[in-house]
Design an enzyme around this catalytic site. Structure first.
Site, PDB file in Angstrom:
ATOM      1  N   HIS A 132       0.932  -1.136   0.028  1.00  0.00           N
ATOM      2  CA  HIS A 132       0.149  -0.013  -0.021  1.00  0.00           C
ATOM      3  C   HIS A 132       0.727   1.344   0.021  1.00  0.00           C
ATOM      4  CE1 HIS A 132      -3.092  -3.055   0.828  1.00  0.00           C
ATOM      5  NE2 HIS A 132      -4.067  -2.198   1.202  1.00  0.00           N
ATOM      6  N   GLY A 146      -3.025   0.146  -5.839  1.00  0.00           N
ATOM      7  CA  GLY A 146      -4.051  -0.937  -5.518  1.00  0.00           C
ATOM      8  C   GLY A 146      -5.017  -0.569  -4.512  1.00  0.00           C
ATOM      9  N   HIS A 147      -4.850   0.250  -3.761  1.00  0.00           N
ATOM     10  CA  HIS A 147      -5.697   0.836  -2.685  1.00  0.00           C
ATOM     11  C   HIS A 147      -5.754   2.294  -3.178  1.00  0.00           C
ATOM     12  CE1 HIS A 147      -8.310   1.713   0.872  1.00  0.00           C
ATOM     13  NE2 HIS A 147      -8.461   0.634   1.053  1.00  0.00           N
ATOM     14  N   HIS A 153     -13.481  -4.416  -3.496  1.00  0.00           N
ATOM     15  CA  HIS A 153     -13.280  -3.813  -2.062  1.00  0.00           C
ATOM     16  C   HIS A 153     -14.317  -2.503  -1.992  1.00  0.00           C
ATOM     17  CE1 HIS A 153     -11.185  -2.111   1.297  1.00  0.00           C
ATOM     18  NE2 HIS A 153     -11.018  -3.525   1.489  1.00  0.00           N
ATOM     19  N   GLU A 174     -14.160  -8.119   1.472  1.00  0.00           N
ATOM     20  CA  GLU A 174     -14.562  -6.729   2.000  1.00  0.00           C
ATOM     21  C   GLU A 174     -15.365  -6.089   0.831  1.00  0.00           C
ATOM     22  OE1 GLU A 174     -11.270  -5.182   3.843  1.00  0.00           O
ATOM     23  OE2 GLU A 174     -11.546  -6.159   5.620  1.00  0.00           O
ATOM     24  N   GLU A 199     -18.466  -2.397   6.334  1.00  0.00           N
ATOM     25  CA  GLU A 199     -17.494  -1.971   6.983  1.00  0.00           C
ATOM     26  C   GLU A 199     -17.612  -0.513   7.577  1.00  0.00           C
ATOM     27  OE1 GLU A 199     -13.584  -2.588   5.308  1.00  0.00           O
ATOM     28  OE2 GLU A 199     -12.618  -1.156   6.502  1.00  0.00           O
ATOM     29  N   CYS A 255     -15.433   1.847   7.570  1.00  0.00           N
ATOM     30  CA  CYS A 255     -14.537   2.620   6.768  1.00  0.00           C
ATOM     31  C   CYS A 255     -15.324   2.952   5.374  1.00  0.00           C
ATOM     32  CB  CYS A 255     -13.158   1.743   6.400  1.00  0.00           C
ATOM     33  SG  CYS A 255     -11.997   2.193   7.716  1.00  0.00           S
ATOM     34  N   CYS A 304      -7.963   0.123  10.741  1.00  0.00           N
ATOM     35  CA  CYS A 304      -8.319   1.229   9.826  1.00  0.00           C
ATOM     36  C   CYS A 304      -9.506   2.048  10.309  1.00  0.00           C
ATOM     37  CB  CYS A 304      -8.630   0.590   8.475  1.00  0.00           C
ATOM     38  SG  CYS A 304      -9.986  -0.609   8.250  1.00  0.00           S
ATOM     39  N   CYS A 305     -10.468   1.556  11.012  1.00  0.00           N
ATOM     40  CA  CYS A 305     -11.786   1.957  11.302  1.00  0.00           C
ATOM     41  C   CYS A 305     -11.566   3.191  12.316  1.00  0.00           C
ATOM     42  CB  CYS A 305     -12.899   1.015  11.302  1.00  0.00           C
ATOM     43  SG  CYS A 305     -13.266  -0.035  10.278  1.00  0.00           S
TER      44      CYS A 305
END
Lengths: 696, 696
Positions: free
Chosen positions: A169, A220-221, A295, A347, A363, A365, A443-444
């Site tokens: 990432h 990628g993200h 995702h 996800e 999720e 996020c 992450c959240c």
């Protein structure tokens, strides 16, 4: 494109929040979440999985110092390509020079820093600033001399940097670094982190792009797209806008970059058909994408960047793509709680209308990402539907992500939950029946912190001549309309009451104040009392053509000269609504759910006899009597919320009939279901919960 | 224990089937399944995954010959402990001396041989027998000199035999070998395979048991329990009964054997609490088990062996355990199709009343196992509930497992199926929307072959003085009652029609014929016409005490002297039934399903407009009119079945309402749902299917 409608978020410094609801959330983030997360980033929470954030930053700084001093630095044994979340063996002391945590671990601290910056803008605090400075200094020290900044590679096989954009990432970390740097710059005026972000962005741009000698890679993200646009807005340097546009435009072009990259790493034959790239929204050029896929968080972040770019460049094909993707995500794949991403497999978004309640992923996020996307669509074109969805996501799934005491968090937000099932059934393994302290993949929690801390930017956007009020958040605002300063005061007790007022406290300016008519209001009243005239849209006093001008796409546009004493009074009725889903949603056929205002309701077994699915409501009998449903104050976790009391029936268990038996009308007894706001569920201990109520 | 009620299956040689329904299935197995499977066992099916069965047997024979000749034999490189389903690398020729396939691959051929034997009993066929002899010879040649017979270890690390009873299926293979050997002995009178089974059983007994120097092991995958009891019955050698009892009694004793074994293999600390052993039904002594848990096929096979042992030993605690486990499996965890094992995670039972339709596992082999268990409970105590469930499993899930042309098979039998969802959604990855040709793990097809080929043993059991008729399968039967021979003729056109007769064609004997009143019949009539008197239970002609004697637990006991011309006439009405599930079944709340006789019905989109969930029925309106529902002949795949035409409503799609909208009565149009028997679904191409119909 009509420049009037294109708007920017109100600077955070221009708004002083007084709103009872959101101020509480902001204080919670400031007093609980931020200090707790700082401890977590420093691995000082007993019993919680370590974050390794500060560990990695400090190790990278030592590595840089050693390199500058000409000393050898041997990557740790744990530095192996494709290793995901390396951890010390049980009982082993961690290697002080090794990278630990997920490959995107750096971003956790950036998100935290972004939230802190927003809080510092809202209210200075030297001690908090000093703590944040420690983080900023650690980041700057971890940056390599060529601008590279990703501790996973710095502490590992640096020569492999930029060779696995799909799974590692780096560009995601770049994005979060930019977001943090801009916020920190706005909070402190300091360049330190901004320069780090600029240098890393330039370092990435040296490697990636269409120019000869560069790789045609992209994230990628996603997130760098919108983050680089923020960096452009903050610095005025066009190269960052170009970089964002490149990432957007190159994505999904053939030959598929992730396949090329994969091939180079593994030496295997190229798939070439983009199989597997749908997860990354990279299976087709973004303008050809019409279905929200893959995702969910990545998708939301990409679409947000696309909406930013569409607004700035005026590219109609990009705007079209954003509208298609919005429709797909919101009208075919959204939970009634404002959550998106129905399946835990990847996800990800599931197929249209597949919205299971108990196995939901939804999720936190992803709901945050939906709010990002919605706000940007509003900036592009103010339509109240965007604000309705943003509001729904914020008041329900985003807030459900955090306990009322700010000390534990949901990553997954199911629409029904049987605790025993979650604990014993691997098919529900991703659903936690109680909020967790801190996640290995955290992450959240920091994402909640940053969106809550910047909430006014979702409530208000403005252009040269127009203030858009999307959400009714109480506070005092400074803005300029056509270059003239105004001070406004907004009074509101959302989400519990629909009476709102906006008054001019100081200044005089000509221009437009556009206020949103919430989609949930059935009989909205907006009237403006100025010193000169009364603007009441839709009343006989106004001519038909004037009315046409004053209401569009769910916003009432009030144009004139605004000065102290002017006032807009709004009353948005807030009936209890009984909703059904599109019949194509198989899961909720024969079920209804209840909302009031933007708040989605649910039942919990702590208020209602379990199992909850034995309760049913009679929608035909209720439909005309929704205004008779008692709306009561209820205290949950020290917070006052409104509960609903819905007439219902509880099926009686009849024994001895056998597992299957001839159908007969069930014996049932009348009773009352107590419903509470979804966002406060699981604040009174582990208990069964469901959002959708059965009709039979 | 009352010896009269304890019964044994009728010998297959004593029944000549004329039944239109089951004869077709038997011929299908004989003419399609058995030849196809022989080709599969020999890896001669183009495009299908190889079975490796004959390959492994032949290789083991070569290994044995080499050993006898004193030549060295080096285990192949693929022979590694814990390797599961080793396969040659793509493009590589297989190593002729290596083991391939699952660790239990040997059992596939044993099951095939068992089915062939049953078919040979029914109807001799020298060519088929010669083919089977080839298999028998291959097995015997694969047996090692010490009696050991498991090609996975023979071709691999033989010294590790019996060290992983939990995961490696030596004792499972032993069980299937015994079953095949007994059947082959009964079919041919030959001792060859029986001796192989005896030698392997003795080889296992040398290693496992309570005696000093032995390990206290038992099967990881049960079946040896019931199989050894069959070996005991066939040979009269008590040691096999003792061995079966040992396996049953030792199971789940502390310290947990699988933990000890695991510890010995891995050298790690002993868990000691049996965690993980529930999958193998080894987490508690069998007499303490009350909930059907773990891998459903394993559970069913264990319970079957327990029921056998309870009948033979008269142990009331074992009978109690069987009854508890029956209740749990059947009354809390059974699908309305007679399937069990709701979750694909571990192919296992889920928690009570968790019976999802679309993600159902409901393995064909588990329904076969349920029929095994039911037949054995009937032998232990003739109660019609056992037969009702056995019949339901046989007519629905067992037959659903095989296409009407006998050429493809379901492993998983869902209760609703959207083909697109199954293909794209990893959460449904285990559900195939169309039957498959042959599985790498090919347990189900040969299991169907062996149960269908031995079907009369499920229909009829007998004791010294009583014939029990559990299922009404037409045919001619020879039996003895109290030592006197009788020939009976049964006429039936089940499952489509409830008129049945049983007449004495030859002989004279005193005794009882006990006929089952099916649970689905609402107004059953049974009358016996003999040369001397008319026995009509329940009519005024009989005294009250006689009536009491003649009906018990759903069986009518007709006692007297039976001779040529005597006749029992039965009429079991077969109404269309509309069933609801226990309200604790969350999945099917507000839904009904339809059955007629033992046949469960479903809708397919080939007959009804998709999506099927937009259809609803009105149970309150239907409840009194079920006898008006048209029952029509319908040809599917060349087979005549009965279809149902159910009045229903189809919800109309209304556009533009949004994903969520205020509830209102749906617009819908009346129509008719065509339902077909569940066991014939997916015989007209890939299409949506559902068993449960919505009520709203």
């Amino acid at each position: 494109m009509n420049e009037t409608v294109l708007s920017k978020p109100l600077p955070l410094s221009a708004f002083h929040i007084t709103d009872a609801f959101w101020r509480r959330e902001m204080e919670l983030v400031r007093n609980e979440v931020i200090p707790y997360q700082w401890e977590a980033l420093n691995d000082r929470i007993p019993g919680a999985a370590p974050s390794w954030w500060m560990h990695n930053m400090r190790a990278a700084a030592r590595r840089n110092a050693a390199k500058r001093a000409g000393k050898p630095w041997i990557p740790s044994a744990v530095a192996k390509e494709l290793r995901f979340e390396p951890l010390p063996e049980v009982g082993q002391a961690p290697d002080p020079d090794a990278f630990y945590g997920f490959v995107f671990q750096d971003s956790d601290g950036y998100k935290w820093l972004e939230a802190v910056s927003y809080q510092l803008i809202r209210q200075p605090d030297p001690a908090l600033k000093a703590t944040a400075q420690e983080a900023v200094d650690a980041i700057c020290a971890a940056q390599e001399d060529d601008g590279y900044l990703d501790t996973y590679y710095t502490l590992g096989l640096r020569e492999r940097a930029f060779t696995n954009l799909r799974d590692h990432h780096e560009l995601y970390c770049l994005g979060h670094l930019c977001e943090a740097a801009v916020a920190w710059h706005q909070a402190t005026g300091q360049d330190d982190l901004l320069n780090a972000a600029i240098r890393f962005a330039d370092c990435c741009a040296e490697k990636l792009g269409r120019e000869p000698g560069k790789e045609r890679g992209y994230p990628g993200h996603e997130i760098a797209e919108m983050a680089l646009i923020r960096l452009w807005e903050e610095t005025g340097e066009d190269r960052f806008l170009k970089q964002a546009e490149y990432f957007i435009d190159e994505r999904g072009q053939k030959p598929f970059y992730f396949d090329i990259e994969d091939h180079a790493r593994r030496g295997e034959a190229l798939e070439g058909d983009g199989t597997g790239s749908a997860y990354h929204q990279a299976n087709a050029p973004v303008r050809d994408q019409t279905e929200a896929q893959g995702h969910a968080v990545r998708a939301m972040y990409l679409y947000s960047g696309m909406a930013d770019a569409a607004r700035i460049t005026g590219d109609p094909s990009l705007k079209d793509a954003c509208e298609h993707l919005w429709h797909s995500a919101v009208e075919e794949k959204r939970y009634v709680t404002g959550g998106v991403g129905a399946t835990h497999i990847g996800e990800a978004f599931s197929r249209p209308f597949d919205l299971p309640s108990d196995t939901a992923y939804s999720e936190t996020c992803a709901a945050i990402g939906l709010a990002f996307f919605a706000r940007r669509m509003l900036q592009l074109e103010p339509k109240s539907n965007y604000a309705d969805v943003m509001e729904e996501a914020l008041y329900n799934t985003v807030l459900s992500g955090m306990a009322l005491d700010g000390k534990s968090f949901f990553y997954v937000n199911p629409l029904s939950c049987e605790p025993e099932a979650c604990k014993t059934d691997a098919r529900l393994g991703h659903v936690k029946p109680v909020r967790q302290k801190w996640f290995g993949c955290a992450c959240c929690p920091p994402n909640i912190a940053r969106i809550v801390s910047s909430l006014p930017q979702y409530a208000f956007t403005s252009s040269e001549d127009t203030l858009f009020v999307h959400l009714y958040v109480a506070g005092e605002m400074e803005l300029t309309l056509n270059g003239k300063p105004l001070k406004l005061k907004i009074e509101s007790s959302m989400p519990w009451n629909g009476e709102v007022s906006l008054s001019v406290a100081q200044g005089k300016a000509e221009g437009t104040i556009a206020v949103r008519i919430p989609g949930w209001s059935r009989d909205a009243k907006v009237s403006a009392v100025t010193l000169r005239n009364i603007l009441t849209p839709g009343t006989p006093e106004l001519a038909a053509d004037e009315k046409k001008e004053t209401e569009k796409d769910g916003y009432v546009y009030l144009t004139g000269t605004w000065e102290k004493g002017d006032r807009i009074e709004m009353f948005f009725d807030m009936p209890v609504r009984m909703l059904a889903a599109d019949p194509r949603v198989r899961e909720t056929a024969g079920q209804v759910c209840f909302m009031r205002g933007p708040v989605t309701y649910c039942t919990e077994a702590v208020d209602n006899q379990a199992p909850l699915h034995l309760w049913r409501v009679d929608p035909a009998a209720l439909a005309d009597k929704l205004d008779e449903i008692p709306v009561r104050d209820m205290e949950i976790g020290g917070v006052l919320v409104k509960s609903l009391e819905i007439p219902a029936y509880r099926v009686l268990q009849e024994n001895g009939e056998g597992l299957y038996h001839d159908w007969h009308p069930r014996k049932e007894i009348p009773g009352t279901l107590t419903l509470i706001p979804y966002f406060v569920w699981d604040n009174r201990g582990e208990t069964e919960m469901q959002v959708w109520q059965r009709c039979r």
